[in-house]
Design a protein around this motif. Structure first.
Motif, PDB file in Angstrom:
ATOM      1  N   GLY A 230      14.122  -2.226   3.805  1.00 11.22           N
ATOM      2  CA  GLY A 230      13.002  -1.351   3.485  1.00 11.22           C
ATOM      3  C   GLY A 230      12.472  -0.764   4.775  1.00 11.22           C
ATOM      4  N   ILE A 231      12.203   0.532   4.762  1.00 10.47           N
ATOM      5  CA  ILE A 231      11.830   1.234   6.000  1.00 10.47           C
ATOM      6  C   ILE A 231      10.562   2.030   5.760  1.00 10.47           C
ATOM      7  N   ASP A 232       9.587   1.869   6.645  1.00  9.07           N
ATOM      8  CA  ASP A 232       8.392   2.700   6.639  1.00  9.07           C
ATOM      9  C   ASP A 232       8.595   3.861   7.592  1.00  9.07           C
TER      10      ASP A 232
ATOM     11  N   MET B  40      20.029   9.684   4.880  1.00  9.58           N
ATOM     12  CA  MET B  40      18.800  10.192   5.500  1.00  9.58           C
ATOM     13  C   MET B  40      18.915  10.015   6.999  1.00  9.58           C
ATOM     14  N   LEU B  41      18.472  11.014   7.762  1.00 10.01           N
ATOM     15  CA  LEU B  41      18.377  10.887   9.222  1.00 10.01           C
ATOM     16  C   LEU B  41      16.918  11.007   9.635  1.00 10.01           C
ATOM     17  N   ALA B  42      16.483  10.085  10.468  1.00  7.52           N
ATOM     18  CA  ALA B  42      15.110  10.075  10.967  1.00  7.52           C
ATOM     19  C   ALA B  42      15.116  10.277  12.471  1.00  7.52           C
ATOM     20  N   GLU B  43      14.449  11.330  12.937  1.00  6.17           N
ATOM     21  CA  GLU B  43      14.290  11.622  14.360  1.00  6.17           C
ATOM     22  C   GLU B  43      12.795  11.708  14.650  1.00  6.17           C
ATOM     23  N   LYS B  44      12.316  10.843  15.549  1.00  6.75           N
ATOM     24  CA  LYS B  44      10.868  10.777  15.771  1.00  6.75           C
ATOM     25  C   LYS B  44      10.323  11.983  16.518  1.00  6.75           C
TER      26      LYS B  44
ATOM     27  N   GLY C 162       0.788  -1.220   0.000  1.00  6.20           N
ATOM     28  CA  GLY C 162       0.000   0.000   0.000  1.00  6.20           C
ATOM     29  C   GLY C 162       0.814   1.261   0.000  1.00  6.20           C
ATOM     30  N   LEU C 163       2.129   1.166   0.233  1.00  5.17           N
ATOM     31  CA  LEU C 163       2.978   2.347   0.230  1.00  5.17           C
ATOM     32  C   LEU C 163       3.752   2.409  -1.082  1.00  5.17           C
ATOM     33  N   VAL C 164       4.121   3.607  -1.481  1.00  7.46           N
ATOM     34  CA  VAL C 164       4.869   3.803  -2.705  1.00  7.46           C
ATOM     35  C   VAL C 164       6.328   4.097  -2.366  1.00  7.46           C
ATOM     36  N   LEU C 165       7.221   3.366  -3.005  1.00  5.13           N
ATOM     37  CA  LEU C 165       8.639   3.622  -2.777  1.00  5.13           C
ATOM     38  C   LEU C 165       9.000   4.983  -3.332  1.00  5.13           C
ATOM     39  N   THR C 166       9.559   5.832  -2.512  1.00  3.66           N
ATOM     40  CA  THR C 166       9.851   7.190  -2.948  1.00  3.66           C
ATOM     41  C   THR C 166      11.335   7.439  -3.193  1.00  3.66           C
ATOM     42  N   GLN C 167      12.209   6.768  -2.474  1.00  7.66           N
ATOM     43  CA  GLN C 167      13.621   7.122  -2.583  1.00  7.66           C
ATOM     44  C   GLN C 167      14.487   6.017  -1.984  1.00  7.66           C
ATOM     45  N   SER C 168      15.708   5.922  -2.482  1.00 14.00           N
ATOM     46  CA  SER C 168      16.682   4.978  -1.939  1.00 14.00           C
ATOM     47  C   SER C 168      17.884   5.748  -1.418  1.00 14.00           C
ATOM     48  N   PHE C 169      18.470   5.240  -0.325  1.00 15.40           N
ATOM     49  CA  PHE C 169      19.606   5.883   0.319  1.00 15.40           C
ATOM     50  C   PHE C 169      20.708   4.864   0.549  1.00 15.40           C
ATOM     51  N   ASP C 170      21.921   5.368   0.616  1.00 15.87           N
ATOM     52  CA  ASP C 170      23.012   4.497   1.046  1.00 15.87           C
ATOM     53  C   ASP C 170      22.893   4.178   2.532  1.00 15.87           C
ATOM     54  N   LEU C 171      22.469   5.182   3.327  1.00 12.80           N
ATOM     55  CA  LEU C 171      22.477   5.038   4.782  1.00 12.80           C
ATOM     56  C   LEU C 171      21.281   5.739   5.391  1.00 12.80           C
TER      57      LEU C 171
ATOM     58  N   GLN D 135       2.668  12.098   7.328  1.00 12.93           N
ATOM     59  CA  GLN D 135       2.637  11.502   5.997  1.00 12.93           C
ATOM     60  C   GLN D 135       3.382  10.169   6.015  1.00 12.93           C
ATOM     61  N   LYS D 136       2.764   9.148   5.397  1.00 12.31           N
ATOM     62  CA  LYS D 136       3.398   7.836   5.322  1.00 12.31           C
ATOM     63  C   LYS D 136       4.360   7.808   4.140  1.00 12.31           C
ATOM     64  N   ARG D 137       5.501   7.176   4.349  1.00 14.10           N
ATOM     65  CA  ARG D 137       6.531   7.145   3.323  1.00 14.10           C
ATOM     66  C   ARG D 137       7.339   5.870   3.453  1.00 14.10           C
ATOM     67  N   ARG D 138       7.793   5.346   2.346  1.00 16.02           N
ATOM     68  CA  ARG D 138       8.680   4.190   2.370  1.00 16.02           C
ATOM     69  C   ARG D 138       9.987   4.552   1.681  1.00 16.02           C
ATOM     70  N   VAL D 139      11.079   4.132   2.269  1.00 10.36           N
ATOM     71  CA  VAL D 139      12.391   4.294   1.646  1.00 10.36           C
ATOM     72  C   VAL D 139      13.138   2.976   1.749  1.00 10.36           C
ATOM     73  N   GLU D 140      14.193   2.883   0.949  1.00 10.86           N
ATOM     74  CA  GLU D 140      15.124   1.774   1.081  1.00 10.86           C
ATOM     75  C   GLU D 140      16.483   2.328   1.451  1.00 10.86           C
ATOM     76  N   ALA D 141      17.227   1.544   2.232  1.00 13.44           N
ATOM     77  CA  ALA D 141      18.580   1.941   2.597  1.00 13.44           C
ATOM     78  C   ALA D 141      19.457   0.694   2.610  1.00 13.44           C
ATOM     79  N   ARG D 142      20.640   0.833   2.041  1.00 13.97           N
ATOM     80  CA  ARG D 142      21.561  -0.304   2.045  1.00 13.97           C
ATOM     81  C   ARG D 142      22.092  -0.564   3.450  1.00 13.97           C
ATOM     82  N   PHE D 143      22.305   0.518   4.185  1.00 13.03           N
ATOM     83  CA  PHE D 143      22.808   0.395   5.558  1.00 13.03           C
ATOM     84  C   PHE D 143      21.917   1.177   6.512  1.00 13.03           C
ATOM     85  N   ILE D 144      21.851   0.688   7.743  1.00 15.26           N
ATOM     86  CA  ILE D 144      21.151   1.377   8.831  1.00 15.26           C
ATOM     87  C   ILE D 144      22.125   1.538   9.995  1.00 15.26           C
ATOM     88  N   VAL D 145      22.123   2.728  10.597  1.00 15.74           N
ATOM     89  CA  VAL D 145      22.812   2.940  11.871  1.00 15.74           C
ATOM     90  C   VAL D 145      21.757   3.303  12.902  1.00 15.74           C
TER      91      VAL D 145
END
Length: 504
Positions: free
Chosen positions: A194-196, A36-40, A3-12, A202-212
């Motif tokens: 894959g990360i929601d 990309m940095l995500a802070e809730k 149900g989500l659309v892939l919007t962007q891919s990141f290295d990290l 707004q709901k968003r999905r991204v992909e990242a090769r690495f996660i920290v």
């Protein structure tokens, strides 16, 4: 994840907008990764704004023979004095020695001598002993059974502003930085994740090769989102609380390092142009949601007792009614269940795991002072997992706002627009650094921006905080972009809240 659309891919993807997440995002972006940095919540809204506001070597770590940690911290302290001069300032600490203490002068002088050696080259004054006349004139310090007073230097900072300076530098290097961006799920892919996201509703999905995972006390919660997280290390959540007192008369310029009966250390630190005293910290195992951490009645009593044991005010002992503010932060430390909270090492630990050609790194522990060095360790871990990154680059590189020496910055503030009061210009200089010129230019282009929304708070500053620093609420501005929460009265704080409710 349907149900989500892939919007962007990141290295990290970096999870957590505290000091360590900020440092990793900055370092990675500067090495050419798409970050990309995500802070809730808001930037530095948890542990990274709840420290003792010190950039220091950690004198007490010498007792535990953590010489490498102290040396690294002192090297980083020297670096921050150069790279963020608007946010880092030296301060003298006094260490009073009484007959009842277990650590006596000879032992502590030896420790300070080692501290001096480990900090060689940073241009701060060497440690020493006050003479008897100086000791006798120290305001409020109890003189009974006082044998001597030693002194040494460390540095103070605004921890939330330091975190923001690192984040803004990361953003300037291409990192996608945003607060109120929560990770809601993590699913392993063939080569990465894959990360929601819930991004400000707004709901968003991204992909990242690495996660920290640099989410501090939430590292366990984040790791639990996926089976492809690293093996867990022993996690201890330790709460550190502080109380704030109004500065007694006459005001004191020096900070103090106090010893309690259990050989813990409590700091008493002048704050906000000597208007207040910070007293802290505690080391208490934390249960429950770290977001709800508060200074308990027991911690308040402990800190008041420690303060009153050393200081005698003209109006009697400091009491609960004298506390004007408190804060608590929860540290995510790597340590076993047998070690006392105060003795768990602050040395960081990393856990890592590969996932195809990607991978996941979880960060435990760490100090505000050594955030830059820790980010280099994380980058080395990512390289081991297969990330193609350049070499280290952050050492001695100025942070956002830090291009001018403090003396030159204050001189520019002194000669700033006459429509802005001198004390406001000085506060801006030591808050925004070289970005004070941006504020001055805005006001030159639109003089009405000097209109005050609250005493000492112009529309120019509020709009800058929103547009350039992602402030979204009055709390963001009053507590973390500035410290005006303590300097404004109730009416002033209400006026700022009203502005955010209607104009932001």
């Amino acid at each position: 994840m349907g149900g989500l659309v892939l919007t962007q891919s990141f290295d990290l993807l970096v999870i957590g907008g505290g000091i360590h997440g900020a440092a990793v995002a900055r370092d990675a972006a500067g090495r050419g990764l798409k970050v990309m940095l995500a802070e809730k919540g808001d930037y530095a809204s948890a542990t990274s704004s709840a420290s003792s506001k010190l950039i220091h070597g950690g004198l007490r770590y010498l007792e535990h023979l953590e010489l490498s940690l102290v040396r690294e911290s002192l090297v980083e302290r020297a670096g921050l004095l150069e790279t963020a001069p608007h946010l880092i300032a030296p301060i003298r600490f006094l260490l009073p020695i009484y007959g009842w203490q277990k650590r006596q002068a000879l032992r502590l002088r030896a420790g300070l001598a080692i501290y001096d050696v480990l900090s060689f080259g940073d241009a701060l004054p060497a440690s020493g002993r006050l003479d008897d006349d100086d000791i006798a004139q120290l305001p409020r310090l109890r003189q009974e059974n006082l044998t001597t007073v030693l002194h040494y230097h460390d540095c103070m900072t605004d921890d939330a502003r330091l975190t923001l300076a690192v984040l803004l530098d990361a953003g300037a290097r291409g990192a996608d930085i945003k607060n109120r961006r929560a990770v809601t799920s993590i699913v392993p892919l063939a080569n990465g994740y894959g990360i929601d996201l819930d991004e400000r509703g707004q709901k968003r999905r991204v992909e990242a090769r690495f996660i920290v995972n640099a989410s501090g006390p939430w590292v366990g919660n984040v790791d639990a989102m996926t089976e492809a997280a690293p093996p867990r290390r022993p996690l201890r959540l330790v709460r550190g609380s502080h109380i704030v007192l109004k500065m007694p008369e006459p005001p004191q310029a020096d900070a103090y390092t106090l010893q309690d009966e259990e050989e813990r250390v409590v700091f008493v630190i002048p704050w906000l142009d000597r208007r207040f005293l910070i007293v802290g910290t505690t080391d208490v195992l934390h249960q429950g949601d770290p977001a709800l951490a508060k200074c308990s009645a027991e911690e308040e009593a402990y800190l008041l007792q420690a303060y009153n044991r050393y200081f005698a005010g003209a109006r009697g002992p400091a009491a609960h009614a004298d506390i004007v503010f408190t804060w608590s932060g929860v540290r995510a430390l790597d340590g076993d269940t047998e070690t006392k909270p105060s003795r768990i090492t602050r040395k960081p630990a990393l856990a890592e795991i590969a996932n195809g050609t990607g991978g996941f790194v979880t960060l435990y522990g760490g100090k505000l002072t050594t955030h830059r060095a820790l980010a280099e360790e994380v980058m080395a871990s990512l390289r081991r997992l297969g990330a193609e990154v350049g070499g280290p680059w952050t050492k001695d590189v100025k942070l956002h706002g830090g291009s001018l020496p403090r003396s030159e910055l204050l001189a520019r503030a002194e000669h700033g627009p006459e429509s802005i009061p001198p004390d406001m210009r000085r506060r801006w200089a030591l808050t925004y650094g070289d970005q004070i010129e941006v504020l001055f230019k805005r006001i030159a282009a639109e003089p009405a921006l000097v209109d005050e929304i609250a005493p000492g708070v112009t529309r120019a500053e509020l709009e800058y905080a929103v547009q350039a620093e992602d402030a979204m609420t009055a709390e963001d501005f009053l507590l973390r972009r500035t410290k005006l929460q303590l300097l404004l009265d109730a009416a002033g704080r209400a006026a700022v809240r009203q502005w955010f409710a209607t104009a932001a």
